[in-house]
Design a protein around this motif. Structure first.
Motif, PDB file in Angstrom:
ATOM      1  N   SER A  62      16.034 -33.154  -9.712  1.00  0.00           N
ATOM      2  CA  SER A  62      16.081 -32.464  -8.420  1.00  0.00           C
ATOM      3  C   SER A  62      17.100 -31.335  -8.419  1.00  0.00           C
ATOM      4  O   SER A  62      16.870 -30.277  -7.832  1.00  0.00           O
ATOM      5  CB  SER A  62      16.406 -33.453  -7.305  1.00  0.00           C
ATOM      6  N   GLY A  63      18.227 -31.550  -9.068  1.00  0.00           N
ATOM      7  CA  GLY A  63      19.246 -30.512  -9.145  1.00  0.00           C
ATOM      8  C   GLY A  63      18.740 -29.271  -9.862  1.00  0.00           C
ATOM      9  O   GLY A  63      19.066 -28.144  -9.472  1.00  0.00           O
ATOM     10  N   GLN A  64      17.935 -29.469 -10.880  1.00  0.00           N
ATOM     11  CA  GLN A  64      17.373 -28.337 -11.621  1.00  0.00           C
ATOM     12  C   GLN A  64      16.339 -27.597 -10.774  1.00  0.00           C
ATOM     13  O   GLN A  64      16.234 -26.377 -10.849  1.00  0.00           O
ATOM     14  CB  GLN A  64      16.754 -28.800 -12.934  1.00  0.00           C
ATOM     15  N   VAL A  65      15.577 -28.343  -9.977  1.00  0.00           N
ATOM     16  CA  VAL A  65      14.605 -27.708  -9.087  1.00  0.00           C
ATOM     17  C   VAL A  65      15.344 -26.839  -8.079  1.00  0.00           C
ATOM     18  O   VAL A  65      14.935 -25.714  -7.793  1.00  0.00           O
ATOM     19  CB  VAL A  65      13.740 -28.772  -8.362  1.00  0.00           C
ATOM     20  N   LEU A  66      16.464 -27.343  -7.548  1.00  0.00           N
ATOM     21  CA  LEU A  66      17.255 -26.560  -6.592  1.00  0.00           C
ATOM     22  C   LEU A  66      17.857 -25.323  -7.242  1.00  0.00           C
ATOM     23  O   LEU A  66      17.866 -24.241  -6.645  1.00  0.00           O
ATOM     24  CB  LEU A  66      18.357 -27.426  -5.986  1.00  0.00           C
ATOM     25  N   LYS A  67      18.357 -25.460  -8.471  1.00  0.00           N
ATOM     26  CA  LYS A  67      18.912 -24.293  -9.177  1.00  0.00           C
ATOM     27  C   LYS A  67      17.834 -23.238  -9.425  1.00  0.00           C
ATOM     28  O   LYS A  67      18.069 -22.044  -9.232  1.00  0.00           O
ATOM     29  CB  LYS A  67      19.523 -24.716 -10.516  1.00  0.00           C
ATOM     30  N   ALA A  68      16.667 -23.679  -9.860  1.00  0.00           N
ATOM     31  CA  ALA A  68      15.577 -22.737 -10.115  1.00  0.00           C
ATOM     32  C   ALA A  68      15.143 -22.052  -8.820  1.00  0.00           C
ATOM     33  O   ALA A  68      14.877 -20.844  -8.805  1.00  0.00           O
ATOM     34  CB  ALA A  68      14.387 -23.463 -10.753  1.00  0.00           C
TER      35      ALA A  68
END
Length: 161
Positions: A62-68
């Motif tokens: 989820s953190g990577q989705v938010l960063k992207a």
């Protein structure tokens, strides 16, 4: 965020996985299109050595989705705001039409931000930080057929990893 798909091709240590496109997908072009409009092809690392035809579970933290999402949406928005502010200031300083200079600089900064993001894409791909990871290979085995030759169903075999 977890998705399920089927391995359709192997490329060295990567697998090409066909995934059904869900409603959250923004059709951004980050993945290849499949043969149907509601599917996409993702090239992902294959550390679990799935084979062609295997079904896999993919995960993107989820953190990577938010960063992207921040990279794709917030950076251009901030560039637009910065360009508009710079246009108003420069328009006033050089006696140009402030609204026109704000509009043009806002547009220019936004376009430049997209080019900047695009230029950084190879680094994002190289790090695999925004690439889904195969977390499980799901082997489907036929249970068998009944007397009429119809399939009775499938049995999930999670195997040993």
């Amino acid at each position: 965020m977890n998705e399920y798909g089927e391995i359709i091709e192997l490329k060295s240590s990567n697998a090409v996985v066909k995934v059904k496109r869900n409603s959250a997908c923004g059709h951004c072009g980050a993945c290849s299109k499949g043969t149907l409009p509601d599917e996409m092809l993702l090239t992902v690392p294959n550390p679990l050595h799935g084979e062609v035809g295997d079904h896999v579970e993919l995960e993107l933290a989820s953190g990577q989705v938010l960063k992207a999402s921040a990279i794709a949406y917030l950076i251009p928005l901030l560039a637009l705001i910065l360009g508009v502010a710079a246009g108003y200031i420069l328009g006033d300083k050089f006696s140009f039409n402030q609204e026109l200079s704000a509009c043009l600089l806002g547009l220019l900064f936004t376009i430049l931000s997209f080019f900047g993001i695009r230029a950084m894409e190879p680094q994002f791909r190289k790090g695999h930080q925004f690439t889904p990871q195969v977390i499980q290979v799901i082997k489907l085995e036929k249970k068998g057929e009944n007397e009429d030759g119809e399939r009775k169903g499938y049995k999930l075999d999670f195997g040993k990893f």
